[in-house]
Design an enzyme around this catalytic site. Sequence first.
Site, mmCIF file in Angstrom:
data_model
loop_
_atom_site.group_PDB
_atom_site.id
_atom_site.type_symbol
_atom_site.label_atom_id
_atom_site.label_comp_id
_atom_site.label_asym_id
_atom_site.label_seq_id
_atom_site.Cartn_x
_atom_site.Cartn_y
_atom_site.Cartn_z
ATOM 1 N N SER A 676 -54.385 65.521 33.234
ATOM 2 C CA SER A 676 -55.728 66.098 33.272
ATOM 3 C C SER A 676 -56.819 65.031 33.319
ATOM 4 C CB SER A 676 -55.954 67.003 32.059
ATOM 5 O OG SER A 676 -55.930 66.256 30.868
ATOM 6 N N LYS A 719 -60.398 71.567 24.397
ATOM 7 C CA LYS A 719 -61.193 70.502 25.029
ATOM 8 C C LYS A 719 -62.680 70.850 25.027
ATOM 9 C CE LYS A 719 -57.391 68.978 27.995
ATOM 10 N NZ LYS A 719 -56.870 68.834 29.366
#
Length: 805
Positions: A676, A719
């Site tokens: 990511s 996140k």
Amino acid sequence: MTNERELPLLPLRGILVFPYMVIHLDVGRERSMAAIEKAMLDDRIILLTSQKETEIDSPNPDDLYEMGTIAEIKQLLKLPGGTMRVLVEGISRGRIIEYLEEEEYFRVSVEELAEAKRSMTPELETLVRGMTHQFEEYAKLGKRVPLETIGTVLAVEEPGRLADIVASHLNLKVPDKQTILEAMSVELRLERLTELIMREIELLELERRIGQRVRKQMDKAQKEYYLREQIKAIQKELGDKDERQAEADEYREKIAKAKCPKEVEEKALKEIERLEKMPPSSAEGTVVRTYLDWLLVLPWTKSSRDKIDLTRSEEILNQDHYGLEKVKERILEFLAIRKLTPKMKSPILCLVGPPGVGKTSLAKSISRSLNRKFVRMSLGGLRDEAEIRGHRRTYIGALPGRIIQGVRTAGTRNPVFLLDEIDKMSSDFRGDPASALLEVLDPEQNSTFTDHYLEVPFDLSQTLFVLTANTLHTIPRPLLDRMEIINISGYTEDEKLNIASRYLVPKQLEAHGLSKDVFTLEDDVLLKLLQGYTRESGVRGLERQVANLCRKIAVRWVKQEWEPHTLTVEDLESTLGAPRYHFQAAGKSPEIGAVTGLAFTEVGGVVLTVEVTPLPGKGRLTITGQLGDVMKESAQAAWTFVRAYANQLGIEEDFYDRTDLHIHVPEGATPKDGPSAGITMATAIASAIAKRYVRHDLAMTGEITLRGNVLPIGGVKEKVLAAHRAGIKVVVLPEENRKDLEEIPENVRKVLEFHFVSRIEEVLKLALLPLAHSDKVQENVPVHSYSQSGIPDTQPIREERPTTC
């Protein structure tokens, strides 16, 4: 010598009459009685023929044998009820040539087969002797032929007549007798009769042996019973008591009361019989007693009754937990369906989330709301298969597995069974406990779960299994397939604040003997406590810090050095020391080559800064920060993309011939890996090469391909919460992660600006400031995070956890 004559025919069922044989026959069929009446009107002669099938009530010519016996009716007696009893005597054999009439009675044309006298030859004499010897043996074994009859039969000298008389005294089936009747040759008749007698003798021998064996067993059992009763009577008179017998009787009485399944009861009774035959001091006896105790103590049929009240259950869940709306909704769904269909098989729920988010306490709340017993079993570090399935009884100290032990502890067969830390099992040469759990956690199979120690199936289908795990990648795929995964993300700061004020602070005050009069904690101080002294997704560390605060204030209170008041931030620092953690905040101004990325760890989401610095060189790429293989590949892909699209990015195409690139992710002691960080690295490289500033209030996450496509990622909620804590205003996410936006708390969505992208060009357009703006910003090459005092923040010494981007 043969001649033909017309005679009425009497069909016989299940019987056959030989020549020279005298027998009573009961006749009840209309056609048969008509045949007898016709014979009585004529010369009393009638043909007797047997039916092939006894079940047929109205036979046809095809149902009768062709060969029969011509007989004379000696006596006729009419009985009440319309039946007749006749006494007949066989004269000779007769073969049916033609059926002349079938309606009123059978009238047939018969060929009479008179038997010619035979002189005795050596061969015939041998056959007669063999047959008579076998008949005597048969009569002796069967005891069905009287002795005087044996003498009368053997006195007959004519071989053919002798064979017919012997056959009539044998207990043969009609088809076998018919073969004798149809044998016109005397030699053939004697041979067939001898074979049949020998077969009957073998059957009688077998019957005698079986009877002797059964009689012997019965005699032995009766003898043992008689002796036991005598021993009991003697012991009763003497006042003594046989310990083994008393123990066996006690076990039998317990089994009768236990209401075990039939299979278990049979197994227990068999073990009791073994115990009775063992000496009292036998070591094997102890093993059998322990086994019987386990069989009798297990709740084979005992179940607790569910008390399902959705309103009450919802209140319990809200009392015990703040937030976790989706988890509570799933639990209420299960309870509602359980109320509608009580016999539904229990699902296998797996709660997945970071430590300290309330997975174990959720299982306890489910138990409370269902009014069921609660059992907990930790699977962390478990590596022996026998812990699940139990040890076989061949081992010394063998015991059932932990599953059966837990059910025994609960006392019911439908408890809420918590299997904690299922992701931390391991396997070695002793076995694979994860594979042993496949049967336990399969609703289609666990109704017949068999423990190695018990050796009889136990029904686990009514047991509600709840599992907890921190991650899913360490759980074997077949085991994971049997579970219903419920993800529990980390708490937001607002949720932690509410949990601390509602649950943790009152709980710790009571645990430390303090009251609200000693000190109170306002929300701003609690916020400082959780921000500066904890770094986690759950609230376990926060509870420890509240307990630490209570202990220190308790000491000062006992020493009379504390005045009751509301705590301030200064009191917090003077009591607990300087804050240990400083969340990496958003930069104060745009920088070149520094991009804020988002990562996911076991303790929740964090923000990471990716730094890129160009150096004079020949196009070499250096990557540091203890990155895993996946992140290194992301860096290579980002570097290749920037080189391929340099012209579109406003970069000189031959820049790599004279430029080296160094990519670094701070906190190098912490391992980092995951798919990511691609767009973060690509943005940092483009910023460093093009010397364009990056927005300081923007964070991003997503993977990149060589063609510049942005791929979706996981852990969106964690996140985004990390970005919110760090003061980020804008978050860039892959387009395919738009569906995950609903998982983010509404209060966080309101203050953040989200952009969903599918190409890296969109990311660069959002992240890189225009050139006109970049010229106005003073270039700041060193990338540091400074506190308000101007001193660079230092990270505290703590346990390093792997970071997954």
